[in-house]
Design a protein around this motif. Structure first.
Motif, PDB file in Angstrom:
ATOM      1  N   GLU A 503       0.835  -1.202   0.000  1.00 34.54           N
ATOM      2  CA  GLU A 503       0.000   0.000   0.000  1.00 34.54           C
ATOM      3  C   GLU A 503       0.869   1.252   0.000  1.00 34.54           C
ATOM      4  N   GLY A 504       0.453   2.238  -0.778  1.00 29.20           N
ATOM      5  CA  GLY A 504       1.141   3.528  -0.786  1.00 29.20           C
ATOM      6  C   GLY A 504       2.350   3.588  -1.705  1.00 29.20           C
ATOM      7  N   VAL A 505       2.692   2.477  -2.336  1.00 24.10           N
ATOM      8  CA  VAL A 505       3.841   2.461  -3.245  1.00 24.10           C
ATOM      9  C   VAL A 505       3.383   2.859  -4.647  1.00 24.10           C
ATOM     10  N   LYS A 506       4.074   3.824  -5.256  1.00 23.05           N
ATOM     11  CA  LYS A 506       3.742   4.234  -6.618  1.00 23.05           C
ATOM     12  C   LYS A 506       4.277   3.182  -7.588  1.00 23.05           C
ATOM     13  N   TRP A 507       3.391   2.670  -8.425  1.00 23.48           N
ATOM     14  CA  TRP A 507       3.760   1.584  -9.334  1.00 23.48           C
ATOM     15  C   TRP A 507       4.087   2.135 -10.715  1.00 23.48           C
ATOM     16  N   PRO A 508       5.116   1.595 -11.371  1.00 20.53           N
ATOM     17  CA  PRO A 508       5.437   2.081 -12.721  1.00 20.53           C
ATOM     18  C   PRO A 508       4.341   1.744 -13.722  1.00 20.53           C
ATOM     19  N   ILE A 509       4.252   2.566 -14.755  1.00 16.84           N
ATOM     20  CA  ILE A 509       3.252   2.356 -15.809  1.00 16.84           C
ATOM     21  C   ILE A 509       3.874   1.512 -16.913  1.00 16.84           C
ATOM     22  N   PRO A 510       3.172   0.482 -17.394  1.00 13.50           N
ATOM     23  CA  PRO A 510       3.719  -0.325 -18.494  1.00 13.50           C
ATOM     24  C   PRO A 510       4.008   0.526 -19.728  1.00 13.50           C
ATOM     25  N   VAL A 511       5.112   0.208 -20.390  1.00 15.23           N
ATOM     26  CA  VAL A 511       5.507   0.914 -21.612  1.00 15.23           C
ATOM     27  C   VAL A 511       5.468  -0.076 -22.767  1.00 15.23           C
ATOM     28  N   LYS A 512       4.931   0.365 -23.880  1.00 18.25           N
ATOM     29  CA  LYS A 512       4.824  -0.519 -25.048  1.00 18.25           C
ATOM     30  C   LYS A 512       6.193  -0.743 -25.693  1.00 18.25           C
ATOM     31  N   ALA A 513       6.401  -1.952 -26.198  1.00 24.54           N
ATOM     32  CA  ALA A 513       7.632  -2.277 -26.907  1.00 24.54           C
ATOM     33  C   ALA A 513       7.697  -1.523 -28.229  1.00 24.54           C
ATOM     34  N   ILE A 514       8.906  -1.089 -28.594  1.00 26.52           N
ATOM     35  CA  ILE A 514       9.136  -0.575 -29.947  1.00 26.52           C
ATOM     36  C   ILE A 514       9.319  -1.800 -30.841  1.00 26.52           C
ATOM     37  N   ARG A 515       8.393  -2.021 -31.746  1.00 31.90           N
ATOM     38  CA  ARG A 515       8.415  -3.234 -32.575  1.00 31.90           C
ATOM     39  C   ARG A 515       9.154  -3.021 -33.894  1.00 31.90           C
ATOM     40  N   ARG A 516       9.375  -1.772 -34.252  1.00 32.99           N
ATOM     41  CA  ARG A 516      10.084  -1.462 -35.498  1.00 32.99           C
ATOM     42  C   ARG A 516      11.020  -0.312 -35.181  1.00 32.99           C
ATOM     43  N   GLY A 517      12.317  -0.619 -35.046  1.00 35.47           N
ATOM     44  CA  GLY A 517      13.219   0.382 -34.500  1.00 35.47           C
ATOM     45  C   GLY A 517      14.419   0.710 -35.353  1.00 35.47           C
ATOM     46  N   GLY A 518      14.993   1.900 -35.053  1.00 31.10           N
ATOM     47  CA  GLY A 518      16.250   2.298 -35.655  1.00 31.10           C
ATOM     48  C   GLY A 518      16.168   2.751 -37.095  1.00 31.10           C
ATOM     49  N   MET A 519      14.955   2.894 -37.626  1.00 33.70           N
ATOM     50  CA  MET A 519      14.846   3.206 -39.053  1.00 33.70           C
ATOM     51  C   MET A 519      15.309   4.629 -39.363  1.00 33.70           C
ATOM     52  N   ASP A 520      15.077   5.548 -38.447  1.00 32.77           N
ATOM     53  CA  ASP A 520      15.560   6.910 -38.624  1.00 32.77           C
ATOM     54  C   ASP A 520      16.603   7.164 -37.548  1.00 32.77           C
ATOM     55  N   PRO A 521      17.896   7.194 -37.896  1.00 34.94           N
ATOM     56  CA  PRO A 521      18.942   7.316 -36.886  1.00 34.94           C
ATOM     57  C   PRO A 521      18.940   8.624 -36.127  1.00 34.94           C
ATOM     58  N   VAL A 522      18.186   9.634 -36.590  1.00 32.28           N
ATOM     59  CA  VAL A 522      18.178  10.925 -35.899  1.00 32.28           C
ATOM     60  C   VAL A 522      17.199  10.932 -34.740  1.00 32.28           C
ATOM     61  N   LYS A 523      16.203  10.055 -34.771  1.00 36.30           N
ATOM     62  CA  LYS A 523      15.181  10.075 -33.732  1.00 36.30           C
ATOM     63  C   LYS A 523      15.717   9.500 -32.434  1.00 36.30           C
TER      64      LYS A 523
END
Length: 523
Positions: A503-523
Protein backbone atom coordinates in the motif's frame (compact mmCIF):
# COMPACT_ATOMS: atom_id res chain seq x y z
CA UNK A 1 -7.17 -12.93 12.23
CA UNK A 2 -7.25 -9.47 13.83
CA UNK A 3 -8.65 -9.13 17.37
CA UNK A 4 -9.17 -5.51 18.51
CA UNK A 5 -7.70 -5.29 22.01
CA UNK A 6 -10.37 -2.90 23.27
CA UNK A 7 -13.10 -5.54 22.71
CA UNK A 8 -11.40 -8.25 24.79
CA UNK A 9 -11.45 -8.71 28.51
CA UNK A 10 -8.53 -10.58 30.03
CA UNK A 11 -10.52 -13.81 30.57
CA UNK A 12 -11.74 -13.78 26.95
CA UNK A 13 -8.16 -13.28 25.73
CA UNK A 14 -7.03 -16.34 27.70
CA UNK A 15 -9.70 -18.38 25.93
CA UNK A 16 -8.83 -17.03 22.48
CA UNK A 17 -5.02 -17.23 22.80
CA UNK A 18 -4.62 -21.01 22.21
CA UNK A 19 -6.78 -20.77 19.08
CA UNK A 20 -4.68 -17.88 17.74
CA UNK A 21 -1.45 -19.80 18.38
CA UNK A 22 -2.93 -22.83 16.67
CA UNK A 23 -3.80 -20.78 13.59
CA UNK A 24 -0.30 -19.29 13.44
CA UNK A 25 1.32 -22.73 13.76
CA UNK A 26 -0.97 -24.21 11.12
CA UNK A 27 -0.21 -21.31 8.81
CA UNK A 28 3.56 -21.72 9.15
CA UNK A 29 3.30 -25.49 8.66
CA UNK A 30 1.13 -25.14 5.55
CA UNK A 31 3.68 -22.85 3.95
CA UNK A 32 6.73 -24.79 5.10
CA UNK A 33 8.88 -25.95 2.24
CA UNK A 34 11.46 -28.67 2.64
CA UNK A 35 13.92 -28.67 -0.23
CA UNK A 36 15.50 -31.85 -1.52
CA UNK A 37 19.05 -31.42 -0.23
CA UNK A 38 20.36 -34.01 -2.68
CA UNK A 39 19.26 -31.86 -5.64
CA UNK A 40 20.83 -28.72 -4.20
CA UNK A 41 24.06 -30.54 -3.32
CA UNK A 42 24.23 -31.95 -6.84
CA UNK A 43 23.75 -28.50 -8.38
CA UNK A 44 26.56 -27.08 -6.24
CA UNK A 45 28.91 -30.01 -6.94
CA UNK A 46 28.32 -29.97 -10.70
CA UNK A 47 28.88 -26.24 -10.98
CA UNK A 48 31.98 -26.43 -8.77
CA UNK A 49 33.56 -29.39 -10.60
CA UNK A 50 32.17 -29.27 -14.12
CA UNK A 51 31.12 -25.70 -14.94
CA UNK A 52 30.57 -24.97 -18.62
CA UNK A 53 30.81 -21.20 -18.18
CA UNK A 54 34.33 -20.68 -19.57
CA UNK A 55 33.51 -22.72 -22.67
CA UNK A 56 30.23 -20.87 -23.21
CA UNK A 57 31.93 -17.50 -22.70
CA UNK A 58 34.61 -18.32 -25.25
CA UNK A 59 32.07 -19.42 -27.84
CA UNK A 60 29.78 -16.42 -27.34
CA UNK A 61 32.17 -13.53 -26.60
CA UNK A 62 35.22 -14.53 -28.63
CA UNK A 63 33.59 -16.51 -31.41
CA UNK A 64 30.38 -14.56 -32.07
CA UNK A 65 31.24 -11.28 -30.39
CA UNK A 66 28.97 -8.31 -29.67
CA UNK A 67 25.23 -8.59 -30.22
CA UNK A 68 23.88 -5.25 -31.38
CA UNK A 69 20.22 -5.52 -32.34
CA UNK A 70 19.85 -5.75 -36.10
CA UNK A 71 23.34 -7.18 -36.75
CA UNK A 72 24.29 -10.60 -38.14
CA UNK A 73 26.04 -11.35 -34.82
CA UNK A 74 22.74 -11.02 -32.95
CA UNK A 75 21.09 -13.51 -35.28
CA UNK A 76 24.09 -15.82 -35.00
CA UNK A 77 23.87 -15.66 -31.19
CA UNK A 78 20.15 -16.51 -31.26
CA UNK A 79 20.87 -19.57 -33.38
CA UNK A 80 23.86 -20.58 -31.24
CA UNK A 81 21.77 -20.47 -28.05
CA UNK A 82 19.01 -22.65 -29.52
CA UNK A 83 21.59 -25.21 -30.70
CA UNK A 84 23.30 -25.19 -27.30
CA UNK A 85 20.03 -25.80 -25.46
CA UNK A 86 19.13 -28.62 -27.82
CA UNK A 87 22.53 -30.23 -27.14
CA UNK A 88 21.43 -30.34 -23.48
CA UNK A 89 18.08 -31.87 -24.47
CA UNK A 90 16.24 -28.64 -23.61
CA UNK A 91 13.53 -27.33 -25.93
CA UNK A 92 14.36 -23.87 -27.31
CA UNK A 93 13.13 -21.56 -30.03
CA UNK A 94 13.66 -18.11 -31.47
CA UNK A 95 10.48 -16.09 -31.24
CA UNK A 96 10.10 -13.06 -33.49
CA UNK A 97 8.86 -9.94 -31.71
CA UNK A 98 9.71 -7.14 -34.16
CA UNK A 99 12.14 -5.79 -36.73
CA UNK A 100 15.05 -3.38 -36.69
CA UNK A 101 17.41 -1.43 -38.86
CA UNK A 102 19.94 -3.99 -40.06
CA UNK A 103 23.58 -2.94 -39.91
CA UNK A 104 26.97 -4.64 -40.03
CA UNK A 105 30.20 -3.25 -38.65
CA UNK A 106 33.10 -3.52 -41.07
CA UNK A 107 36.81 -2.77 -41.12
CA UNK A 108 37.87 0.59 -39.66
CA UNK A 109 41.21 2.37 -39.96
CA UNK A 110 41.86 5.71 -38.30
CA UNK A 111 45.33 7.19 -38.80
CA UNK A 112 46.87 10.58 -38.15
CA UNK A 113 49.08 11.33 -41.15
CA UNK A 114 50.18 14.88 -40.23
CA UNK A 115 52.16 16.30 -38.44
CA UNK A 116 53.40 12.72 -37.91
CA UNK A 117 52.08 9.26 -38.55
CA UNK A 118 50.17 7.59 -35.73
CA UNK A 119 47.44 4.95 -35.83
CA UNK A 120 44.61 6.17 -33.62
CA UNK A 121 42.49 4.14 -31.24
CA UNK A 122 38.88 4.70 -32.18
CA UNK A 123 35.59 2.96 -32.82
CA UNK A 124 32.97 3.75 -35.41
CA UNK A 125 29.69 4.30 -33.57
CA UNK A 126 26.85 1.81 -33.94
CA UNK A 127 24.74 2.34 -37.08
CA UNK A 128 27.27 4.82 -38.42
CA UNK A 129 27.29 5.18 -42.20
CA UNK A 130 30.25 3.56 -43.90
CA UNK A 131 32.49 4.92 -46.64
CA UNK A 132 32.50 1.91 -48.93
CA UNK A 133 35.99 1.13 -50.22
CA UNK A 134 37.22 4.73 -50.24
CA UNK A 135 39.55 6.36 -47.73
CA UNK A 136 39.16 10.04 -46.84
CA UNK A 137 42.12 12.18 -45.76
CA UNK A 138 41.20 15.57 -44.33
CA UNK A 139 42.10 18.24 -41.79
CA UNK A 140 40.63 18.30 -38.28
CA UNK A 141 38.73 21.29 -36.87
CA UNK A 142 37.17 21.90 -33.46
CA UNK A 143 33.60 23.10 -33.05
CA UNK A 144 34.32 26.76 -32.14
CA UNK A 145 32.81 28.80 -29.32
CA UNK A 146 30.65 31.39 -31.10
CA UNK A 147 28.09 33.91 -29.91
CA UNK A 148 24.84 32.38 -31.11
CA UNK A 149 23.08 30.24 -33.70
CA UNK A 150 23.40 32.99 -36.34
CA UNK A 151 27.18 33.01 -35.90
CA UNK A 152 27.25 29.22 -36.24
CA UNK A 153 25.12 29.38 -39.37
CA UNK A 154 27.70 31.77 -40.89
CA UNK A 155 30.54 29.44 -39.80
CA UNK A 156 28.99 26.21 -41.14
CA UNK A 157 30.41 26.42 -44.71
CA UNK A 158 33.93 26.19 -43.25
CA UNK A 159 33.35 22.55 -42.19
CA UNK A 160 33.23 21.36 -45.80
CA UNK A 161 35.69 18.52 -46.34
CA UNK A 162 36.85 18.51 -42.68
CA UNK A 163 36.62 16.10 -39.75
CA UNK A 164 34.82 18.02 -37.00
CA UNK A 165 35.51 17.44 -33.27
CA UNK A 166 32.29 17.88 -31.29
CA UNK A 167 33.30 16.68 -27.79
CA UNK A 168 35.13 18.65 -25.10
CA UNK A 169 38.82 18.27 -24.36
CA UNK A 170 39.02 16.30 -21.09
CA UNK A 171 41.59 17.84 -18.71
CA UNK A 172 42.76 14.45 -17.42
CA UNK A 173 42.72 10.82 -18.53
CA UNK A 174 43.20 9.64 -14.95
CA UNK A 175 40.11 8.43 -13.07
CA UNK A 176 39.23 10.26 -9.87
CA UNK A 177 40.27 7.35 -7.64
CA UNK A 178 43.82 7.70 -9.02
CA UNK A 179 43.87 11.42 -8.24
CA UNK A 180 42.46 10.73 -4.81
CA UNK A 181 45.27 8.30 -4.04
CA UNK A 182 48.20 10.41 -5.22
CA UNK A 183 47.27 14.09 -5.61
CA UNK A 184 47.29 16.74 -2.93
CA UNK A 185 43.79 17.76 -1.90
CA UNK A 186 44.38 21.22 -3.37
CA UNK A 187 45.45 19.77 -6.72
CA UNK A 188 42.52 17.35 -6.87
CA UNK A 189 40.00 20.05 -5.97
CA UNK A 190 41.50 22.41 -8.56
CA UNK A 191 41.25 19.77 -11.31
CA UNK A 192 37.63 18.97 -10.46
CA UNK A 193 36.69 22.66 -10.46
CA UNK A 194 38.38 23.16 -13.84
CA UNK A 195 36.67 20.08 -15.29
CA UNK A 196 33.26 21.21 -14.06
CA UNK A 197 33.76 24.65 -15.60
CA UNK A 198 34.94 23.11 -18.89
CA UNK A 199 31.98 20.71 -18.98
CA UNK A 200 29.48 23.51 -18.35
CA UNK A 201 31.13 25.71 -20.97
CA UNK A 202 31.02 22.93 -23.57
CA UNK A 203 27.32 22.30 -22.91
CA UNK A 204 26.69 26.02 -23.47
CA UNK A 205 28.76 25.89 -26.66
CA UNK A 206 26.53 23.11 -28.02
CA UNK A 207 23.36 24.97 -26.97
CA UNK A 208 24.50 28.16 -28.70
CA UNK A 209 24.75 26.31 -32.03
CA UNK A 210 20.96 26.06 -32.01
CA UNK A 211 21.23 22.27 -32.25
CA UNK A 212 21.30 19.37 -29.78
CA UNK A 213 23.91 16.66 -29.38
CA UNK A 214 21.72 14.54 -31.70
CA UNK A 215 20.95 17.10 -34.39
CA UNK A 216 24.35 18.86 -34.54
CA UNK A 217 26.17 15.97 -36.32
CA UNK A 218 23.43 15.89 -38.97
CA UNK A 219 23.72 19.66 -39.51
CA UNK A 220 27.50 19.31 -39.88
CA UNK A 221 27.23 16.50 -42.44
CA UNK A 222 24.63 18.52 -44.35
CA UNK A 223 27.17 21.36 -44.45
CA UNK A 224 29.70 19.01 -46.08
CA UNK A 225 31.77 17.70 -43.15
CA UNK A 226 33.89 14.65 -44.04
CA UNK A 227 33.03 13.02 -40.71
CA UNK A 228 32.26 13.60 -37.03
CA UNK A 229 34.76 12.90 -34.23
CA UNK A 230 33.55 12.34 -30.68
CA UNK A 231 34.97 11.26 -27.35
CA UNK A 232 32.68 9.76 -24.71
CA UNK A 233 35.16 9.08 -21.93
CA UNK A 234 33.98 6.63 -19.29
CA UNK A 235 36.04 8.06 -16.41
CA UNK A 236 38.60 5.24 -16.34
CA UNK A 237 41.97 4.42 -17.85
CA UNK A 238 41.62 3.73 -21.59
CA UNK A 239 37.86 3.36 -21.63
CA UNK A 240 35.14 4.99 -23.73
CA UNK A 241 31.42 4.42 -24.04
CA UNK A 242 30.29 3.46 -27.54
CA UNK A 243 26.72 4.34 -28.44
CA UNK A 244 24.96 5.14 -31.72
CA UNK A 245 25.63 7.57 -34.55
CA UNK A 246 23.13 10.18 -35.75
CA UNK A 247 24.73 10.92 -39.10
CA UNK A 248 23.17 9.50 -42.26
CA UNK A 249 25.89 9.77 -44.89
CA UNK A 250 29.29 10.40 -43.25
CA UNK A 251 30.95 8.35 -40.50
CA UNK A 252 30.86 9.19 -36.81
CA UNK A 253 33.92 7.87 -34.98
CA UNK A 254 34.62 7.85 -31.24
CA UNK A 255 38.33 8.55 -30.72
CA UNK A 256 39.86 7.28 -27.46
CA UNK A 257 40.62 10.02 -24.95
CA UNK A 258 44.38 9.75 -25.31
CA UNK A 259 44.22 10.31 -29.06
CA UNK A 260 41.26 12.70 -29.04
CA UNK A 261 42.99 15.08 -26.64
CA UNK A 262 46.17 14.88 -28.76
CA UNK A 263 44.23 15.95 -31.84
CA UNK A 264 42.51 18.68 -29.85
CA UNK A 265 45.78 20.11 -28.50
CA UNK A 266 47.44 20.06 -31.91
CA UNK A 267 44.48 21.81 -33.53
CA UNK A 268 44.16 24.36 -30.75
CA UNK A 269 47.90 25.00 -30.89
CA UNK A 270 47.79 25.84 -34.58
CA UNK A 271 49.36 22.64 -35.97
CA UNK A 272 46.34 21.39 -37.87
CA UNK A 273 46.46 17.58 -37.94
CA UNK A 274 45.28 15.49 -40.86
CA UNK A 275 43.43 12.21 -40.42
CA UNK A 276 42.99 9.36 -42.83
CA UNK A 277 39.78 7.42 -42.11
CA UNK A 278 38.43 4.28 -43.76
CA UNK A 279 35.20 2.63 -42.53
CA UNK A 280 33.33 -0.16 -44.29
CA UNK A 281 30.11 -0.63 -42.31
CA UNK A 282 27.00 -1.34 -44.35
CA UNK A 283 23.22 -1.14 -44.12
CA UNK A 284 21.29 -4.43 -44.30
CA UNK A 285 17.75 -3.12 -44.67
CA UNK A 286 15.00 -4.14 -42.26
CA UNK A 287 15.75 -7.38 -40.38
CA UNK A 288 13.62 -9.49 -37.99
CA UNK A 289 14.42 -9.45 -34.28
CA UNK A 290 14.00 -12.34 -31.86
CA UNK A 291 13.90 -13.44 -28.26
CA UNK A 292 15.44 -16.84 -27.55
CA UNK A 293 13.15 -18.87 -25.27
CA UNK A 294 14.13 -22.17 -23.61
CA UNK A 295 11.63 -24.39 -21.82
CA UNK A 296 11.44 -27.37 -19.46
CA UNK A 297 7.77 -28.39 -19.23
CA UNK A 298 6.19 -28.66 -15.79
CA UNK A 299 5.07 -32.11 -14.65
CA UNK A 300 2.30 -31.08 -12.19
CA UNK A 301 1.50 -27.43 -12.95
CA UNK A 302 2.60 -26.94 -16.56
CA UNK A 303 0.51 -23.78 -16.89
CA UNK A 304 2.37 -22.02 -14.06
CA UNK A 305 5.80 -20.61 -14.81
CA UNK A 306 9.18 -19.90 -13.24
CA UNK A 307 11.41 -17.76 -15.44
CA UNK A 308 15.12 -17.08 -15.63
CA UNK A 309 15.85 -13.87 -17.50
CA UNK A 310 18.72 -11.90 -19.08
CA UNK A 311 19.05 -9.69 -22.10
CA UNK A 312 20.98 -11.18 -25.00
CA UNK A 313 21.76 -8.05 -27.00
CA UNK A 314 24.58 -5.61 -26.29
CA UNK A 315 26.25 -2.49 -27.55
CA UNK A 316 29.21 -3.38 -29.73
CA UNK A 317 32.21 -1.34 -28.62
CA UNK A 318 33.51 -4.46 -26.88
CA UNK A 319 31.96 -7.93 -26.99
CA UNK A 320 29.11 -7.40 -24.54
CA UNK A 321 30.80 -9.70 -22.02
CA UNK A 322 29.47 -8.23 -18.76
CA UNK A 323 26.50 -6.42 -20.31
CA UNK A 324 24.90 -8.79 -20.50
CA UNK A 325 26.83 -11.82 -21.60
CA UNK A 326 27.46 -12.81 -17.99
CA UNK A 327 23.74 -12.68 -17.15
CA UNK A 328 22.97 -14.66 -20.30
CA UNK A 329 25.48 -17.40 -19.45
CA UNK A 330 24.38 -17.47 -15.80
CA UNK A 331 20.86 -18.35 -16.88
CA UNK A 332 21.97 -20.84 -19.54
CA UNK A 333 24.17 -22.62 -17.05
CA UNK A 334 21.46 -22.53 -14.37
CA UNK A 335 18.95 -24.24 -16.64
CA UNK A 336 21.57 -26.80 -17.69
CA UNK A 337 21.94 -27.66 -14.00
CA UNK A 338 18.16 -27.81 -13.56
CA UNK A 339 17.74 -30.13 -16.55
CA UNK A 340 20.43 -32.45 -15.22
CA UNK A 341 19.27 -32.71 -11.60
CA UNK A 342 15.61 -31.60 -11.67
CA UNK A 343 14.45 -32.73 -15.11
CA UNK A 344 10.72 -32.90 -14.22
CA UNK A 345 9.93 -29.63 -12.45
CA UNK A 346 6.48 -29.13 -10.94
CA UNK A 347 6.01 -25.85 -12.79
CA UNK A 348 7.24 -25.05 -16.28
CA UNK A 349 10.66 -23.42 -16.22
CA UNK A 350 11.35 -20.88 -18.96
CA UNK A 351 14.45 -18.91 -19.86
CA UNK A 352 14.05 -15.59 -21.66
CA UNK A 353 17.03 -14.17 -23.55
CA UNK A 354 15.74 -10.77 -24.62
CA UNK A 355 16.51 -8.71 -27.71
CA UNK A 356 16.93 -4.92 -27.82
CA UNK A 357 17.06 -4.32 -24.08
CA UNK A 358 19.59 -1.58 -24.75
CA UNK A 359 17.09 0.44 -26.77
CA UNK A 360 14.33 0.26 -24.14
CA UNK A 361 13.61 -3.29 -22.85
CA UNK A 362 11.89 -3.98 -26.17
CA UNK A 363 12.22 -7.76 -26.33
CA UNK A 364 10.92 -8.36 -22.81
CA UNK A 365 8.16 -5.75 -23.15
CA UNK A 366 7.04 -7.47 -26.36
CA UNK A 367 7.04 -10.86 -24.58
CA UNK A 368 4.87 -9.44 -21.78
CA UNK A 369 2.44 -8.08 -24.38
CA UNK A 370 2.41 -11.30 -26.42
CA UNK A 371 2.13 -13.81 -23.57
CA UNK A 372 -0.52 -12.70 -21.05
CA UNK A 373 -1.13 -16.35 -20.16
CA UNK A 374 2.47 -16.66 -18.88
CA UNK A 375 2.50 -13.29 -17.15
CA UNK A 376 -0.78 -14.09 -15.38
CA UNK A 377 0.55 -17.42 -14.09
CA UNK A 378 4.11 -16.36 -13.30
CA UNK A 379 5.39 -17.82 -10.05
CA UNK A 380 8.58 -15.73 -10.20
CA UNK A 381 11.11 -14.32 -12.64
CA UNK A 382 14.79 -13.88 -11.75
CA UNK A 383 16.81 -11.47 -13.89
CA UNK A 384 20.53 -10.68 -13.81
CA UNK A 385 22.01 -7.71 -15.63
CA UNK A 386 24.59 -5.60 -13.88
CA UNK A 387 27.91 -7.16 -14.52
CA UNK A 388 30.08 -10.09 -13.67
CA UNK A 389 29.98 -9.85 -9.86
CA UNK A 390 28.42 -12.25 -7.38
CA UNK A 391 24.83 -11.48 -6.40
CA UNK A 392 24.71 -9.30 -3.27
CA UNK A 393 21.24 -7.69 -3.34
CA UNK A 394 17.68 -8.96 -3.65
CA UNK A 395 14.68 -6.65 -3.41
CA UNK A 396 11.02 -7.57 -3.07
CA UNK A 397 10.17 -5.02 -5.83
CA UNK A 398 7.22 -3.62 -3.85
CA UNK A 399 5.30 -6.90 -3.49
CA UNK A 400 3.85 -6.90 0.02
CA UNK A 401 4.43 -10.59 0.80
CA UNK A 402 7.69 -11.04 -1.10
CA UNK A 403 9.67 -11.50 2.11
CA UNK A 404 7.74 -14.68 2.88
CA UNK A 405 8.50 -16.58 -0.30
CA UNK A 406 11.83 -15.07 -1.37
CA UNK A 407 13.33 -15.61 2.08
CA UNK A 408 12.08 -19.20 2.09
CA UNK A 409 13.59 -19.94 -1.30
CA UNK A 410 16.86 -18.20 -0.46
CA UNK A 411 17.16 -20.18 2.77
CA UNK A 412 17.74 -23.35 0.72
CA UNK A 413 20.96 -21.97 -0.77
CA UNK A 414 24.31 -22.79 0.87
CA UNK A 415 25.56 -20.27 3.43
CA UNK A 416 28.37 -19.25 1.08
CA UNK A 417 25.75 -17.93 -1.34
CA UNK A 418 22.93 -16.62 0.83
CA UNK A 419 24.95 -15.01 3.63
CA UNK A 420 26.43 -12.39 1.32
CA UNK A 421 23.05 -11.32 -0.05
CA UNK A 422 21.42 -8.23 1.44
CA UNK A 423 17.64 -8.34 1.16
CA UNK A 424 15.21 -5.43 1.06
CA UNK A 425 11.53 -6.17 1.69
CA UNK A 426 9.09 -5.22 0.42
CA UNK A 427 11.30 -2.81 -1.52
CA UNK A 428 10.09 -0.59 -4.34
CA UNK A 429 9.24 -1.61 -7.92
CA UNK A 430 11.94 -1.13 -10.54
CA UNK A 431 10.88 1.31 -13.22
CA UNK A 432 13.01 0.33 -16.20
CA UNK A 433 16.63 -0.48 -15.40
CA UNK A 434 16.45 -3.97 -16.85
CA UNK A 435 14.05 -6.60 -18.14
CA UNK A 436 12.51 -7.64 -14.80
CA UNK A 437 10.88 -4.18 -14.84
CA UNK A 438 8.83 -5.17 -17.91
CA UNK A 439 7.11 -7.80 -15.76
CA UNK A 440 6.89 -5.73 -12.56
CA UNK A 441 5.12 -2.94 -14.47
CA UNK A 442 2.18 -5.28 -15.17
CA UNK A 443 2.11 -6.58 -11.57
CA UNK A 444 4.00 -9.83 -12.24
CA UNK A 445 6.63 -11.00 -9.71
CA UNK A 446 9.91 -10.15 -11.42
CA UNK A 447 13.07 -9.85 -9.32
CA UNK A 448 16.59 -8.61 -9.95
CA UNK A 449 19.57 -10.63 -8.79
CA UNK A 450 21.78 -7.58 -8.33
CA UNK A 451 25.53 -8.05 -8.48
CA UNK A 452 28.69 -6.69 -6.90
CA UNK A 453 30.03 -3.72 -8.83
CA UNK A 454 33.53 -4.66 -10.10
CA UNK A 455 33.84 -1.06 -11.45
CA UNK A 456 31.03 -1.91 -13.87
CA UNK A 457 29.79 1.65 -14.47
CA UNK A 458 33.15 3.03 -15.60
CA UNK A 459 34.94 0.09 -17.11
CA UNK A 460 32.53 -2.32 -18.78
CA UNK A 461 29.01 -0.86 -18.97
CA UNK A 462 28.56 0.04 -22.68
CA UNK A 463 32.31 0.43 -23.22
CA UNK A 464 35.06 -0.62 -25.61
CA UNK A 465 36.57 -2.72 -22.78
CA UNK A 466 33.59 -5.00 -22.10
CA UNK A 467 35.41 -8.18 -23.05
CA UNK A 468 36.01 -11.79 -21.92
CA UNK A 469 39.00 -10.89 -19.73
CA UNK A 470 36.76 -8.84 -17.40
CA UNK A 471 34.63 -11.87 -16.44
CA UNK A 472 35.06 -13.18 -12.86
CA UNK A 473 34.17 -16.82 -13.33
CA UNK A 474 34.14 -17.72 -9.61
CA UNK A 475 31.40 -15.14 -9.08
CA UNK A 476 29.57 -16.36 -12.17
CA UNK A 477 29.59 -19.95 -10.89
CA UNK A 478 28.02 -18.75 -7.64
CA UNK A 479 25.34 -16.90 -9.59
CA UNK A 480 24.49 -19.94 -11.72
CA UNK A 481 24.09 -22.06 -8.57
CA UNK A 482 21.92 -19.39 -6.96
CA UNK A 483 19.68 -18.94 -10.01
CA UNK A 484 19.22 -22.71 -10.33
CA UNK A 485 18.37 -23.12 -6.63
CA UNK A 486 15.92 -20.19 -6.61
CA UNK A 487 14.20 -21.55 -9.73
CA UNK A 488 14.02 -25.03 -8.19
CA UNK A 489 12.52 -23.69 -4.94
CA UNK A 490 10.02 -21.48 -6.76
CA UNK A 491 8.93 -24.43 -8.89
CA UNK A 492 8.49 -26.72 -5.90
CA UNK A 493 6.66 -24.24 -3.66
CA UNK A 494 3.19 -25.62 -2.81
CA UNK A 495 1.79 -22.07 -2.70
CA UNK A 496 1.14 -19.75 -5.62
CA UNK A 497 3.15 -16.55 -5.30
CA UNK A 498 1.30 -13.55 -3.88
CA UNK A 499 1.45 -10.43 -6.07
CA UNK A 500 -0.34 -8.12 -3.65
CA UNK A 501 1.25 -4.68 -3.93
CA UNK A 502 2.45 -2.74 -0.91
CA UNK A 503 0.00 0.00 0.00
CA UNK A 504 1.14 3.53 -0.79
CA UNK A 505 3.84 2.46 -3.24
CA UNK A 506 3.74 4.23 -6.62
CA UNK A 507 3.76 1.58 -9.33
CA UNK A 508 5.44 2.08 -12.72
CA UNK A 509 3.25 2.36 -15.81
CA UNK A 510 3.72 -0.32 -18.49
CA UNK A 511 5.51 0.91 -21.61
CA UNK A 512 4.82 -0.52 -25.05
CA UNK A 513 7.63 -2.28 -26.91
CA UNK A 514 9.14 -0.58 -29.95
CA UNK A 515 8.41 -3.23 -32.58
CA UNK A 516 10.08 -1.46 -35.50
CA UNK A 517 13.22 0.38 -34.50
CA UNK A 518 16.25 2.30 -35.65
CA UNK A 519 14.85 3.21 -39.05
CA UNK A 520 15.56 6.91 -38.62
CA UNK A 521 18.94 7.32 -36.89
CA UNK A 522 18.18 10.93 -35.90
CA UNK A 523 15.18 10.07 -33.73
Amino acid sequence: MKIPHHHLHLNNWRKVMPAVLGLVLCSSISFAQTPNKAIIDAIVKEETDNSQLEKLAHELFDGIGPRLVGTPQMKQANEWAVAKYKSWDIDARNEKWGEWRGWERGISHIDMVYPRVKSMEGTQLAWSPGMGKKTVTAEVIILPDLADSAAYAAWMPSVKGKFVMVSMNQPTGRPDYNWQEFATKESFDKMKAERTAMTDAWKKRITKTGYTAKTLPVALENAGAAGILTNTWSAGFGVDKIFSAYTKTVPTVDIALEDYTLLYRLTEGGTIPKLSIHTESKELGVVPTFNTIAEIKGSEKPDEYVMLSAHFDSWDGGTGATDNGTGTLTMMEAVRLIKKFYPHPKRTILVGHWGSEEEGLNGSRAFVEDHPEIVKNLQALFNQDNGTGRVVNLSGQGFAESKDYLSRWLAAAPDTLKNRIKTNFPGTPGGGGSDFASFVAVGAPGFSLSSLNWSYGSYTWHTNRDTYDKVIFDDLRNNAMLAAIMAYMASEDPAKTSTVKTEGVKWPIPVKAIRRGGMDPVK
